[in-house]
Motif scaffolding. Sequence first.
Motif, PDB file in Angstrom:
ATOM      1  N   PHE A   1       9.472   9.378   1.702  1.00  0.00           N
ATOM      2  CA  PHE A   1       9.688  10.739   0.870  1.00  0.00           C
ATOM      3  C   PHE A   1       8.958  10.301  -0.186  1.00  0.00           C
ATOM      4  N   ASP A   2       8.491   9.101  -0.615  1.00  0.00           N
ATOM      5  CA  ASP A   2       7.333   8.802  -1.887  1.00  0.00           C
ATOM      6  C   ASP A   2       6.214   8.463  -1.761  1.00  0.00           C
ATOM      7  N   PHE A   3       5.752   8.287  -0.328  1.00  0.00           N
ATOM      8  CA  PHE A   3       4.336   8.056   0.127  1.00  0.00           C
ATOM      9  C   PHE A   3       3.786   8.973   1.155  1.00  0.00           C
ATOM     10  N   SER A   4       4.654   9.807   1.715  1.00  0.00           N
ATOM     11  CA  SER A   4       4.276  10.438   3.076  1.00  0.00           C
ATOM     12  C   SER A   4       3.870  12.025   2.340  1.00  0.00           C
ATOM     13  N   SER A   5       3.126  12.478   2.856  1.00  0.00           N
ATOM     14  CA  SER A   5       2.823  14.035   3.179  1.00  0.00           C
ATOM     15  C   SER A   5       3.562  14.743   4.139  1.00  0.00           C
TER      16      SER A   5
ATOM     17  N   ASP B   1       4.401  13.054   7.740  1.00  0.00           N
ATOM     18  CA  ASP B   1       3.150  12.208   8.323  1.00  0.00           C
ATOM     19  C   ASP B   1       3.399  10.798   7.961  1.00  0.00           C
ATOM     20  N   GLN B   2       4.002  10.126   9.021  1.00  0.00           N
ATOM     21  CA  GLN B   2       4.359   8.686   8.837  1.00  0.00           C
ATOM     22  C   GLN B   2       3.162   7.973   8.630  1.00  0.00           C
ATOM     23  N   THR B   3       2.018   8.226   9.075  1.00  0.00           N
ATOM     24  CA  THR B   3       0.959   7.311   9.039  1.00  0.00           C
ATOM     25  C   THR B   3       0.518   7.324   7.495  1.00  0.00           C
ATOM     26  N   TYR B   4       0.543   8.504   6.955  1.00  0.00           N
ATOM     27  CA  TYR B   4       0.157   8.774   5.440  1.00  0.00           C
ATOM     28  C   TYR B   4       1.072   7.861   4.757  1.00  0.00           C
ATOM     29  N   GLY B   5       2.449   7.758   4.938  1.00  0.00           N
ATOM     30  CA  GLY B   5       3.336   6.931   4.241  1.00  0.00           C
ATOM     31  C   GLY B   5       2.994   5.385   4.185  1.00  0.00           C
ATOM     32  N   LEU B   6       2.925   4.985   5.394  1.00  0.00           N
ATOM     33  CA  LEU B   6       2.609   3.563   5.531  1.00  0.00           C
ATOM     34  C   LEU B   6       1.187   3.312   4.779  1.00  0.00           C
ATOM     35  N   THR B   7       0.143   4.253   4.807  1.00  0.00           N
ATOM     36  CA  THR B   7      -1.150   3.964   4.184  1.00  0.00           C
ATOM     37  C   THR B   7      -0.872   4.014   2.717  1.00  0.00           C
ATOM     38  N   GLY B   8      -0.024   5.008   2.350  1.00  0.00           N
ATOM     39  CA  GLY B   8       0.262   4.896   0.932  1.00  0.00           C
ATOM     40  C   GLY B   8       0.718   3.827   0.386  1.00  0.00           C
ATOM     41  N   ILE B   9       1.882   3.259   0.994  1.00  0.00           N
ATOM     42  CA  ILE B   9       2.487   1.912   0.681  1.00  0.00           C
ATOM     43  C   ILE B   9       1.367   0.482   0.683  1.00  0.00           C
ATOM     44  N   SER B  10       0.507   0.958   1.819  1.00  0.00           N
ATOM     45  CA  SER B  10      -0.654  -0.227   1.898  1.00  0.00           C
ATOM     46  C   SER B  10      -1.546  -0.215   0.924  1.00  0.00           C
ATOM     47  N   ASN B  11      -1.735   1.031   0.275  1.00  0.00           N
ATOM     48  CA  ASN B  11      -2.506   1.114  -0.769  1.00  0.00           C
ATOM     49  C   ASN B  11      -2.284   0.629  -2.225  1.00  0.00           C
TER      50      ASN B  11
ATOM     51  N   LYS C   1       8.756  -0.142  -7.811  1.00  0.00           N
ATOM     52  CA  LYS C   1       9.558   0.031  -6.791  1.00  0.00           C
ATOM     53  C   LYS C   1       9.048   0.550  -5.388  1.00  0.00           C
ATOM     54  N   LEU C   2       8.092  -0.255  -4.940  1.00  0.00           N
ATOM     55  CA  LEU C   2       7.430   0.105  -3.439  1.00  0.00           C
ATOM     56  C   LEU C   2       8.570  -0.175  -2.599  1.00  0.00           C
ATOM     57  N   GLY C   3       9.490  -0.866  -2.481  1.00  0.00           N
ATOM     58  CA  GLY C   3      10.446  -0.708  -1.263  1.00  0.00           C
ATOM     59  C   GLY C   3       9.846  -1.757  -0.364  1.00  0.00           C
ATOM     60  N   VAL C   4       8.937  -2.726  -0.800  1.00  0.00           N
ATOM     61  CA  VAL C   4       8.633  -3.761   0.045  1.00  0.00           C
ATOM     62  C   VAL C   4       9.097  -5.300  -0.149  1.00  0.00           C
ATOM     63  N   THR C   5       8.736  -6.101   0.739  1.00  0.00           N
ATOM     64  CA  THR C   5       9.212  -7.432   0.246  1.00  0.00           C
ATOM     65  C   THR C   5       7.951  -8.452   0.603  1.00  0.00           C
TER      66      THR C   5
END
Length: 226
Positions: A136-140, A143-153, A198-202
Amino acid sequence: LHSSFGIVKVVMALLFVVFLFSGVFTVGPREKAIRLRFGKPVGEGDKVLLGSGFHLGLPYPIDEVIKIPITEVQEVRSRSHWFMQTAVQEAAGEIPYAGPSLNPMLDGYALTADRNIIHAKATVRYRIEDPVRCVFDFSSGADQTYGLTGISNAVLNALDNALVHAAAQTRMDDVLREKTAFQDAVRRRVVQLVLDQKLGVTVEQCLVETRQPRQPDRVPSYADQA
């Protein structure tokens, strides 16, 4: 004609059954899933996340399913502050010809606390801890791919920031001699930025490599000119 209508009815009934069962989906053992109904999550709190196994939903486009890897280790690599080197050269451990001077258009670098320059590159490995934030914060949309890409960036931006920050607070000799200490400083900065944003990653691992400029006479930095 009567027989033709009967065949059409059977075909339509079969298509309707297939349509209904198209909402059945599976979630892998290393995944979590979120089911969206008309673009909104189904359930509240912990019930939003679906665990591994078979699940029944409504057919698309009523329901959409987003699967997110939660145990798979993700990786980002920062090369913004490293000299120009192709992937083939890096894999072979080959250092390209340096030339008479550093080329700021091609060669990246970071400024140290004593106004020298170094080359630095780093790799961060991390896991997704908050799949809901990912969606909900990184996806369009869904689009799950965009969400993962957003976190990666976002993690990569934090890593680039950490390299610049750590270099700016460390003398050049200490960067090159105390490599473990410099690497720890970069990791601490990355972890802090991940928490602050608050990226939600470890962060699982942070590996840093540094080296002095290859050229005998480097290009003066902006700090030197100032």
